[in-house]
Design a protein around this motif. Structure first.
Motif, mmCIF file in Angstrom:
data_model
loop_
_atom_site.group_PDB
_atom_site.id
_atom_site.type_symbol
_atom_site.label_atom_id
_atom_site.label_comp_id
_atom_site.label_asym_id
_atom_site.label_seq_id
_atom_site.Cartn_x
_atom_site.Cartn_y
_atom_site.Cartn_z
ATOM 1 N N LYS A 83 28.658 73.286 47.570
ATOM 2 C CA LYS A 83 29.350 74.460 48.122
ATOM 3 C C LYS A 83 30.633 74.042 48.846
ATOM 4 C CE LYS A 83 28.725 78.478 51.097
ATOM 5 N NZ LYS A 83 27.814 79.240 51.990
ATOM 6 N N ASN A 108 34.445 74.922 47.608
ATOM 7 C CA ASN A 108 35.346 75.624 48.517
ATOM 8 C C ASN A 108 36.672 74.870 48.650
ATOM 9 O OD1 ASN A 108 34.429 78.118 49.578
ATOM 10 N ND2 ASN A 108 32.808 77.041 50.693
ATOM 11 N N ASP A 144 39.379 74.053 43.924
ATOM 12 C CA ASP A 144 39.144 75.178 43.011
ATOM 13 C C ASP A 144 39.147 74.762 41.542
ATOM 14 O OD1 ASP A 144 41.805 74.674 42.604
ATOM 15 O OD2 ASP A 144 42.514 76.586 43.443
#
Length: 724
Positions: A240, A244, A247
Motif C-alpha cells: 500500500k 501510494n 504510481d
C-alpha cells in the motif's frame, strides 16, 4: 465410510481451489482409472510405483511427475497410480513403492502388508506438515471451516499419518520436514522440488515472447490457494505504501487471493487472474518484474518449498521472500533473490527493485543461471536414485521355462524361498503365459510371464534355469550379474541331429555368466570340459514334507517305479523288465509319473499320474522298495525322498545319485542292464531284516545331512554373499 468422507472432503477442496472444470476432469479421470498403469496395454514390471493420494495438481506434479522424470533420467522406470485405483495385483509389478500424501484405506493396508511380505521397501513422500494435527492447527484458514469441514480435514490428516507409520522411509522437500518425519520412519531423504524439462521449455518460450512496458513495474503475487491470505497480510502495508508513493507500480494477483479493502483504492492498478494451468503460468510470470513470496514464521511454513522462487527464476523474474525455511536455504540474499525479516526490509528491498532496473535484472539473471542446472529434473535425480537404491534389498530373478512342477523346478523354488527368507526381493520370470503366483508351504512367490508382460527394471542378479532361458538372461540389459543354475548336462537330453543339441551345449561356455550347480558331477564337467568357474551348493530335502513311516515287510511287498516313461534317460522300461521277473503274488507294483503313462506291456497294479507335490510323500510312504533305473540325472531326488519316508532303494548308479548314495550302506546298486541282479537285490532286501535295518538307519542319516535347513547358509552365500 471413512474413505467416502475423505473423497467428499477432497471434492470440496478441489471445487474451492480449482473450480468446477478441474473438478469434472478429476472425477472423470478417477472413474475410468486413467492413472492406473495396468489398465492400458501390456503389463510391465518396473522399478517404482508412485501411489498418489493428492487431488491437487500442483503438489502431484512436483512430487510425483517430476520425481518420475528424475528417476527416468537416471535409469529407473516408474509409473503412478491414484490411490483409489490401487489393486493388490499391482504389488508384484514393481520393486518398490512411494506413497505421496496418501490417506490410509483398507486396500492400502493390505497392499503394504503384501509388499513387505515380499521384502519390498515402502517410502512415504510428503511436501507439507499435513500428517499430524499438531502442525496443521497453526493454519489460520482452518478457523474459517465449520465443524464438519474441520473434522473431515483432520480425518484426512490423521489417515495420512496412519499410512506414514506403515512405511519404512520417507522422502520430502525440506530439512524442517525431514526432522519431523524422522519421528515416524527410520531415515528421511530431502529431495527438493525441481522444475521439469517441460517447465524449462515453456519458460524459455515465454521469455522469447515477452515484451514488458518499461514505464510500469509489475509486482506479482501468485497465491495458489486461499490459505495464503494470511501470508499476504505481512506485506500488505508495504504494498500500500509503495503504490501510494509510485504510481507506476501495478499488482498482479494470480489464484484465490481475496483483495483486501486497503488496496481497493488501487483497483485500476490491480490485475486479478484466476487459477491457471501450470502450462500457462510461465507466460504470466514472465510478464511481472518482481515476485512476492511472503510467509509467516511458523513450523508449518518453515516446511514449505521454494517453488515460487524457482518458477520465477526460470522466467528471469526476481523474487523477494520471507527469510524463512526453504527460501532461506535456497536463496543467496542480494545475489539470486532478496530475503526479508521485517516490514522495513520488505519496503527497502522492494523500493530498490522498483527504482533500479539494473539491480533487478542482475538478481533475476543470477537466479535463472542458478536454477537452470541445479534445480531441473534431468540434473538432480541421481541422489534420489542413490537413496532409493541404498534402501532396497537385492532383487534376484529366476527365469523358468515353465512353472509346472518338476524336480528341477522344485529345487529352484526352494532356492527362491530361502533367499526370500533371507530378505531378498525374489521374482520368478515365467517363459510361458502363466502369471499365477506360486503358493506353497514356504509362502508366496511373485510370478510374471515374459510373454504377457514386459520386464523393465534394474535386477541385481538374473538366473537362467534351463538352456532355453539363458538367451533371455544374456540379452536382458538392466542386470548387474547374470547366472545359470545348471542342474544337468542338457546336451544329452536331445538326440543326434537335433539343432537344439548344439545350442544347449553352447550355454556352458559363456564368460559373462556365473555358473551355479547343485551337483558335484555337474561341477566337475563344467570345470574340466568347459573351463568354467563353478559355484557349488548341495541339494537338499524338506524333511518335514516326507515324514518317516515304519515298514514291517509283512504281506505283499509294495514296489514303486518312478520316472517319465517318455524320456529314454529315465530308463523306466528297464524298471518294468525287473518287475516282469517278480512274483506278482508276492509283490504289488506302483508306478508314479509326472509326464508319461504306462506302456501296454508294463505290469502296474496302481498308477499315479501327476500327483500334486503335497501328496507325493504319501506315495513313498505307501511303498517298501523303490526301483530307480535312470541313467542320466543331475540330482536324483526320488531315492532321497524314499529314504526320508523309511523306504529302501534299488538303483542304477549315475552321476546324479552317487553324490549321496553308497552301495550296501544306504541303498543297493545294480549294474545297468543286469535285470537279474536287480531282482536278486530286491529278494535279498525282503529276506534280510538286518540288511533292511542297516539301509533304513543309514538312509535316515543321509537325509538328515541333506535337510534344507542345514544348507540355507550355503545357498545364501552363493547368491548374495555371506549374510551374517
Amino acid at each position: 465410510m471413512a474413505d467416502l468422507k475423505y473423497l467428499l472432503s477432497k471434492t470440496k477442496e478441489t471445487l474451492n481451489e480449482e473450480g468446477p472444470i478441474q473438478l469434472t476432469k478429476k472425477v472423470f479421470r478417477y472413474a475410468i482409472g486413467k492413472r492406473n498403469p495396468l489398465t492400458n496395454g501390456k503389463k510391465c514390471y518396473k522399478d517404482v510405483l508412485f501411489i498418489n493420494g493428492c487431488t491437487l495438481p500442483h503438489p502431484t506434479r512436483y512430487r510425483v511427475d517430476h520425481q518420475i522424470e528424475q528417476l527416468l533420467a537416471n535409469g529407473y522406470t516408474a509409473d503412478s497410480a491414484f490411490y483409489g485405483d490401487l489393486t493388490l495385483e499391482q504389488e508384484k509389478y514393481y520393486k518398490t513403492f512411494i506413497f505421496f500424501r496418501c490417506p490410509i484405506t483398507n486396500t492400502i493396508k493390505e497392499f503394504i502388508a503384501k509388499a513387505k511380505s515380499q521384502n519390498k521397501i515402502i517410502f512415504y513422500d510428503i511436501d507439507d506438515l499435513v500428517f499430524d494435527k499438531e502442525y496443521t492447527k497453526t493454519i489460520k484458514h482452518l478457523k474459517k471451516l465449520n465443524k464438519n469441514e474441520l473434522n473431515l480435514y483432520y480425518d484426512g490428516v490423521k489417515r495420512m499419518g496412519d499410512t506414514l507409520k506403515l512405511c519404512d522411509y520417507a522422502i520430502t522437500t525440506t530439512p524442517t520436514l525431514a526432522n519431523e518425519l524422522k519421528k515416524y520412519v527410520k531415515d528421511v531423504f530431502v529431495n527438493r522440488n525441481v522444475a521439469s524439462e517441460k517447465m524449462v521449455e515453456l519458460s524459455m518460450m515465454a521469455l522469447k515472447k515477452i515484451q514488458k512496458d518499461s514505464s510500469k513495474v509489475m509486482i506479482g503475487y501468485l497465491s495458489g490457494s486461499i490459505t495464503h491470505n494470511a501470508d499476504f497480510e505481512l506485506v500488505l502495508p508495504v504494498i500500500k505504501k509503495l503504490m501510494n508513493k509510485y504510481d507506476n507500480i501495478y499488482l498482479k494477483v494470480v489464484g484465490l487471493l481475496d483483495i483486501p479493502e486497503d488496496l481497493k483504492e488501487f483497483s485500476d492498478r490491480i490485475i486479478s487472474i484466476p487459477f491457471v494451468s501450470w502450462k500457462k503460468l510461465p507466460q504470466i510470470i514472465s510478464e511481472i518484474d518482481i515476485n512476492l513470496a511472503p510467509l509467516e514464521n511458523s513450523i508449518f511454513n518453515e516446511a514449505k518449498s521454494e517453488n515460487k522462487w524457482l518458477e520465477a527464476a526460470l522466467c528471469k523474474v526476481v523474487t523477494v521472500a520471507s527469510n524463512v525455511g526453504a527460501f532461506k536455504e535456497s536463496i543467496t540474499n542480494n545475489v539470486d533473490g532478496i530475503l526479508c525479516n521485517n516490514e522495513e526490509e520488505w519496503f527497502n528491498s522492494l523500493e530498490k527493485l522498483v527504482t533500479d532496473s539494473d539491480f533487478r535484472n542482475m538478481i533475476a539473471t543470477n537466479a535463472y543461471n542458478k536454477v537452470i542446472k541445479n534445480n531441473v529434473t534431468t540434473y538432480t535425480g541421481y541422489p534420489l536414485t542413490k537413496f532409493i537404491t541404498s534402501k532396497l534389498p537385492k532383487t534376484i530373478a529366476f527365469v523358468l521355462p515353465t512353472t509346472n512342477i518338476s524336480g528341477g523346478v522344485n529345487v529352484i523354488l526352494k532356492h527362491c524361498s530361502i533367499l526370500k527368507n533371507a530378505g531378498v526381493n525374489v521374482l520368478i520370470i515365467n517363459s510361458d503365459k502363466k502369471e499365477n503366483n506360486i503358493i506353497n508351504n514356504d509362502g508366496e512367490l511373485d510370478v510374471i510371464s515374459n510373454i504377457t508382460s514386459k520386464i523393465d527394471a534394474k535386477i541385481d542378479m538374473m538366473v537362467a534355469s534351463l538352456w532355453t532361458t539363458l538367451e533371455y538372461v544374456r540379452k536382458y540389459p538392466k542386470v548387474l550379474e547374470k547366472a545359470y543354475l545348471v542342474q544337468n548336462f542338457e546336451t544329452d537330453f536331445m538326440k543326434y541331429g537335433d539343432d537344439g543339441k548344439l545350442i544347449a551345449n553352447s550355454t556352458y561356455s559363456h564368460d559373462d555368466i556365473k555358473y551355479i550347480t547343485i551337483s558335484r558331477w555337474c561341477q566337475n564337467w563344467l570345470e574340466e570340459k568347459y573351463d568354467r568357474n563353478v559355484s557349488y551348493v548341495r541339494n537338499g530335502i524338506n524333511v518335514e514334507r516326507f515324514p518317516y513311516v515304519e515298514r514291517n515287510f509283512n504281506g505283499k511287498i509294495k514296489i514303486l517305479v518312478e520316472g517319465n516313461s517318455d524320456d529314454y534317460y529315465k530308463n523306466v522300461d528297464e524298471s518294468f523288465k525287473i518287475v516282469d521277473k517278480l512274483d506278482k503274488e508276492k509283490y504289488e507294483i506302483h508306478f508314479l509319473s509326472y509326464q508319461g503313462t504306462p506302456k501296454k506291456w508294463y505290469y502296474v497294479d496302481q498308477f499315479m499320474h501327476r500327483i500334486p507335490y503335497d501328496e507325493v510323500a504319501k506315495v513313498y510312504q505307501n511303498a517298501d522298495i523303490l526301483i530307480k533305473s535312470s541313467i542320466l540325472e543331475s540330482f536324483s531326488y526320488p531315492p532321497l525322498e524314499m529314504m526320508a519316508t523309511g523306504g529302501i532303494c534299488v538303483v542304477v548308479p549315475n552321476d546324479g545319485n552317487i553324490e549321496y548314495l553308497k552301495n550296501e550302506d544306504n541303498c543297493l546298486f545294480y549294474e545297468r542292464g543286469n535285470i537279474q541282479e536287480a531282482v536278486d537285490k530286491i529278494e535279498r532286501i525282503v529276506k534280510d531284516k538286518e540288511l533292511r535295518q542297516k539301509l533304513i538307519k543309514n538312509g535316515k542319516e543321509t537325509v538328515k545331512n541333506r535337510n534344507w535347513k542345514s544348507i540355507e547358509k550355503e545357498i545364501i552365500e552363493v547368491y548374495i554373499g555371506d549374510k551374517k
